[in-house]
Design a protein around this motif. Structure first.
Motif, PDB file in Angstrom:
ATOM      1  N   ASN A  43       0.962  -1.239  -0.021  1.00 37.62           N
ATOM      2  CA  ASN A  43       0.010  -0.264  -0.066  1.00 37.62           C
ATOM      3  C   ASN A  43       0.827   1.176  -0.029  1.00 37.62           C
ATOM      4  N   ASN A  44       1.736   1.205   0.850  1.00 40.03           N
ATOM      5  CA  ASN A  44       2.834   2.280   0.724  1.00 40.03           C
ATOM      6  C   ASN A  44       3.544   2.567  -0.443  1.00 40.03           C
ATOM      7  N   LYS A 100       1.154   4.234  -2.893  1.00 36.29           N
ATOM      8  CA  LYS A 100       0.972   5.556  -2.579  1.00 36.29           C
ATOM      9  C   LYS A 100       2.279   6.650  -3.109  1.00 36.29           C
TER      10      LYS A 100
END
Length: 335
Positions: free
Chosen positions: A232-233, A236
């Motif tokens: 998820n990081n 992003k």
């Protein structure tokens, strides 16, 4: 039906050239001088020839002999050259064993483009920082790094092709904020990309935020060792424009990294992914330089594995050729 051996051989025989890729007029700086983007070729973006962790207060190039290092390392570079790799980005920073004259010799003898760096490494609680890094301002540190970019490193004419810094895993300390600010100033003056030993997400996003405040676009920032965070990081940061460096690829991490790369492809973010081994590591003080890990896992195992997951030759060229070219091209990237 092809045997596994025949399948791997057919994959390895696929040339790493992107047919529809239009090169820019931007330059890339190697230890032998400037090259055009069309000359770079398939690249490994995070490797090491020699690393010495004795500390900034004790390190000296007298701790190793060039001839011994070259004898140990050249066969490994011949291996990757035979697999079509043309460029190796050598990420060892100053005060941890950066030896640009050694890299110059190795590049000439191997026929591999080698790219070195400027900057200081603050990770490991500042053990590898020179004394003046603690007392000088970001502007003063940047002047040192800009001077290396303009005039050459340590009295040589060899110039850095990128900026290498390092920070600790947690929130950025004032010292590490200073390194990031100095890197931002250096980028804005030189156009060199900032590769930061980072790891977890907290310091990664703090660095991106700080760089943006200094006027530097995330596209000038490489999140080194991004493998330490979660997907998820990755997504992003990549959507913000930062480079996601999956640089710890080994036999043990093949499946995990292949899954991450596949996920980023499904998110249409393959154009922000960098892959390498973080391998090599001739270690002064150990017999014959200690254990040296070669640079062939990506060519021999990861790329064939990705093809089984539906990656095309163009996808592989994106990873091995186009992305390194875009990351290493010397240009200022402002917010």
């Amino acid at each position: 039906m092809q045997s596994r051996r025949e399948f791997l051989q057919s994959c390895l025989a696929t040339p790493l050239l992107l047919n529809n890729f239009r090169y820019s007029d931007e330059k890339i700086i190697t230890v032998l001088g400037e090259v055009t983007t069309s000359q770079l070729g398939p690249a490994l973006i995070h490797e090491h020839i020699l690393v010495d962790f004795i500390g900034a207060d004790k390190i000296s190039s007298n701790r190793w002999e060039h001839s011994q290092v070259i004898s140990k390392v050249l066969p490994y570079l011949t291996e990757i050259k035979n697999r079509g790799i043309k460029t190796l980005v050598e990420c060892t920073p100053a005060y941890i064993g950066r030896d640009v004259l050694l890299l110059e010799k190795i590049s000439k003898q191997s026929g591999i483009h080698i790219i070195t760096n400027t900057g200081y490494y603050g990770a490991s609680d500042n053990k590898y920082l020179p004394p003046w890094a603690f007392r000088e301002t970001p502007v003063q540190l940047a002047r040192r790094w800009i001077s290396e970019s303009v005039n050459g490193i340590e009295g040589s004419k060899i110039r850095p092709g990128f900026i290498k810094i390092g920070v600790n895993p947690g929130p950025l300390s004032p010292m590490h904020q200073k390194l990031v600010k100095a890197a931002a100033l250096t980028h804005l003056e030189t156009g060199l990309t900032i590769c930061s030993h980072t790891g977890p997400a907290i310091p990664a996003f703090e660095q991106i935020e700080l760089l943006e405040k200094e006027g530097v676009h995330p596209g000038a920032f490489v999140w080194v060792h991004a493998n330490s965070s979660d997907t998820n990081n990755f997504i992003k940061a990549a959507k913000m424009g930062a480079w996601i460096s999956l640089d710890g690829i080994s036999d043990d991490s093949l499946l995990k990294n292949a899954e991450i790369i596949h996920l980023l492809k499904t998110e249409n973010l393959l154009n922000k992914v960098l892959i390498s081994h973080d391998a090599g590591w001739y270690k002064p003080g150990e017999e014959n330089g200690g254990e040296f890990r070669g640079f062939t896992t990506i060519s021999d195992k990861l790329l064939p594995l990705l093809k089984t997951k539906g990656f095309t030759n163009a996808d592989l060229d994106q990873l091995m050729l186009k992305n390194p070219v875009q990351m290493l091209s010397v240009r200022v990237r402002k917010t």
